[in-house]
Write an enzyme that holds these catalytic residues in place. Structure first.
Site, PDB file in Angstrom:
ATOM      1  N   GLU A  92       4.057  -2.922  11.223  1.00  0.00           N
ATOM      2  CA  GLU A  92       2.626  -2.686  11.472  1.00  0.00           C
ATOM      3  C   GLU A  92       1.890  -3.515  10.439  1.00  0.00           C
ATOM      4  OE1 GLU A  92       1.879   1.481  12.247  1.00  0.00           O
ATOM      5  OE2 GLU A  92       4.041   1.765  12.225  1.00  0.00           O
ATOM      6  N   CYS A 143      -6.407  -1.867   7.474  1.00  0.00           N
ATOM      7  CA  CYS A 143      -5.969  -2.855   8.464  1.00  0.00           C
ATOM      8  C   CYS A 143      -6.913  -2.882   9.650  1.00  0.00           C
ATOM      9  CB  CYS A 143      -4.553  -2.537   8.918  1.00  0.00           C
ATOM     10  SG  CYS A 143      -4.400  -0.855   9.502  1.00  0.00           S
TER      11      CYS A 143
END
Ligand code: NAD
Length: 496
Positions: A264, A298
């Site tokens: 991720e 993110c």
């Protein structure tokens, strides 16, 4: 906020903690290095890097322990993870204090972080109970019984970033454990203390010491030694795209079984705003998405794409809302934007902003207010781009880029955003339902947010994760995540 909690957080902020490797349930000795508070530079504890012997012993013990842990069944593992969730709720002040001191989290972010970590533990425990306890019966020919089992794969390495030092660390570790793997957990260099406390809590909750090992240290030493080991079967990694690629290359070159990589990674997240969008809502959502956690998320908004005919109004409102943010001491409830994680990251962002300023692209920057001495801060800033494709990479800080687009060129805009190769989040602000649905369908991203704040992942209801340069999937906190940590086995029995 209750005064007792404030006092407990204060008491937890001690500064004398030591994050030593934990192998087979026992702490390893070694030379400590200081861990610093990003808001002040003060030493908040020490970390001892795992040496080669610690890594080798942990891998051997984890390998030997895996079979029994997997055979123990989902309900057995779930019980321990649920106990860990109870303990985390009971000791939340310790974790709130560490999130503030070590990661520079604002109090609001720290509270959300602990909540999310509890949710991950309970959600994956629930899945372990439901999916990993009994074999699933499959339809089949008469006279045969066919069943599908789920089992742990083996030894999983979990490598986490500093920006969610508890929620992502525990989320990855809990998923790997719930699915029946033994785990080698390596936290980010900047945040070993909170991860150490989390591992102690899991051990206290009954996770066996030979199943879970804590191995702090630098990525290029400890991280590389773990991911290059031929006895591991999988890596759950959250962090930058560059490091995910390096790990992927290393896994491909090493001996041993073909390993799973669950990555991720970063994003270059855009928000598309058309002329029907509500300016106040755009300003509120864009500012929250771009600058909460000092842009160190993110999912944070990096690129605001505004339809040309409303651009002046929208951008002025965004700049105005940004100017009202409180930048400073993260422990205060009134603070909106805390510090940048370390001096290296701060220097990189500051150089990027200076370059944009020299090119005449800085539209507005928040003022530095009453900042603690010795900390690493970058005031939020809005930078103008000529075209959406000018944003080439993730800038991991409080920097929002703006670009405009012409009505009638929506598909070209979506395609240009897709062309970055990143595929994490996309925000959409429009009052036309069909437009939102069209954008959501054409966008190559993992998470789309319509007419709302563009950050957010709620365990169980907003599974989160990207594609392309932003990750391999599956989505954390979603129904399929645990299955990537598991092997399936089909058992076919003659019952005539
Ligand atoms: P990073 O990639 O620098 O480090 C992440 C982890 O990888 C750390 O534990 C580090 O020690 C380790 N590492 C570094 N080099 C390694 C190597 N060669 N081998 C093995 N491990 C190695 O990332 P960071 O600065 O800690 O975190 C910020 C990044 O994480 C941003 O790019 C952000 O977008 C991303 N992120 C993504 C998500 C998501 O869900 N997609 C969530 C949070 C953060």
């Amino acid at each position: 906020m209750p005064e007792a909690l404030v006092a407990a957080i204060g008491a937890a902020r001690r500064g004398d903690r030591v994050a030593a490797p934990i192998v087979g349930g026992a702490a390893r000795a070694g030379a400590g290095e200081p861990v610093r508070n990003p808001a002040t530079g003060a030493v908040v504890g020490q970390v001892i890097e795992a040496d080669r012997a610690a890594v080798a012993d942990a891998v051997a013990a984890a390998r030997a322990a895996h079979g029994n842990w997997s055979l123990a069944g989902g309900a057995f593992r779930a019980e321990r993870l649920e106990r860990a969730a109870d303990l985390l709720e009971e000791h939340d002040a310790l974790f709130l204090g560490l999130a503030i001191d070590e990661a520079g989290k604002t109090l609001v972010d720290a509270i959300a972080e602990v909540r999310e970590a509890v949710d991950f533990l309970r959600y994956y425990a629930g899945q372990a109970r439901a999916d990993f306890t009994y074999p699933v019966a499959l339809p089949g020919p008469t006279g045969e019984r066919n069943e599908l089992m789920l089992e742990g794969k083996g030894v999983f390495v979990c490598i986490s970033p500093w920006n969610f030092p508890l929620a992502i660390f525990l989320g990855q570790v809990a998923a790997a454990l719930a699915a029946g793997n033994s785990v080698l957990a390596k936290p980010a260099e900047q945040t070993p203390l909170i991860a150490h406390a989390a591992v102690e809590l899991l051990l206290e909750a009954g996770i066996p010491g030979d199943v879970l090992h804590y191995l702090p240290g630098r990525g290029e030493t400890v991280g590389a030694a773990l991911t290059g080991n031929p006895d591991i079967i999988g890596v759950a990694f959250t962090g930058s795209t560059e490091v995910a690629r390096a790990i992927n290359r290393g896994l491909a070159l090493r001996d041993g079984p073909i390993a799973t990589l669950i990555a991720e990674t970063g994003g270059a997240n855009a928000m598309i705003v058309d002329s029907t969008a509500l300016p106040e809502q755009v300003a509120r959502d864009a500012v929250a998405s771009a600058f909460q956690s000092a842009g160190q998320r993110c999912s944070a908004l990096r690129l605001l794409c505004v339809q040309e005919d409303v651009a002046d109004t929208m951008i002025a409102m965004v700049a105005g809302a940004m100017a009202e943010l409180n930048v400073g001491e993260p422990a205060l409830l009134s603070t909106d934007v805390g510090p940048i994680i370390d001096d290296e990251a701060q220097a990189k962002i500051a150089a990027y902003v200076a370059e944009a300023r020299a090119a005449g692209r800085v539209i507005a920057q928040a003022q530095r207010t009453d900042l603690p001495a010795g900390g690493h801060f970058v005031p939020p800033v809005v930078i103008r781009l000529d075209h959406v494709t000018d944003l080439k990479r993730e800038i991991f800080g409080p920097v929002l880029h703006v670009a405009t687009w012409k009505g009638g060129e929506l598909d070209a805009l979506i395609d240009a955003i897709n062309a970055s190769g990143y595929g994490l989040t996309l925000g959409v602000h429009t009052r036309i339902d069909g437009v939102a649905a069209h954008i959501a369908a054409r966008a190559q991203v993992g998470n789309v947010y319509v007419n709302r704040n563009q950050i957010g992942a709620i365990v169980g209801s907003q599974p989160f994760g990207g594609r392309g340069l932003s990750g391999t999937g599956p989505k954390a906190g979603g129904p399929h995540y645990l299955h990537r940590f598991a092997e399936e086995k089909t058992i076919s029995t003659d019952i005539t």
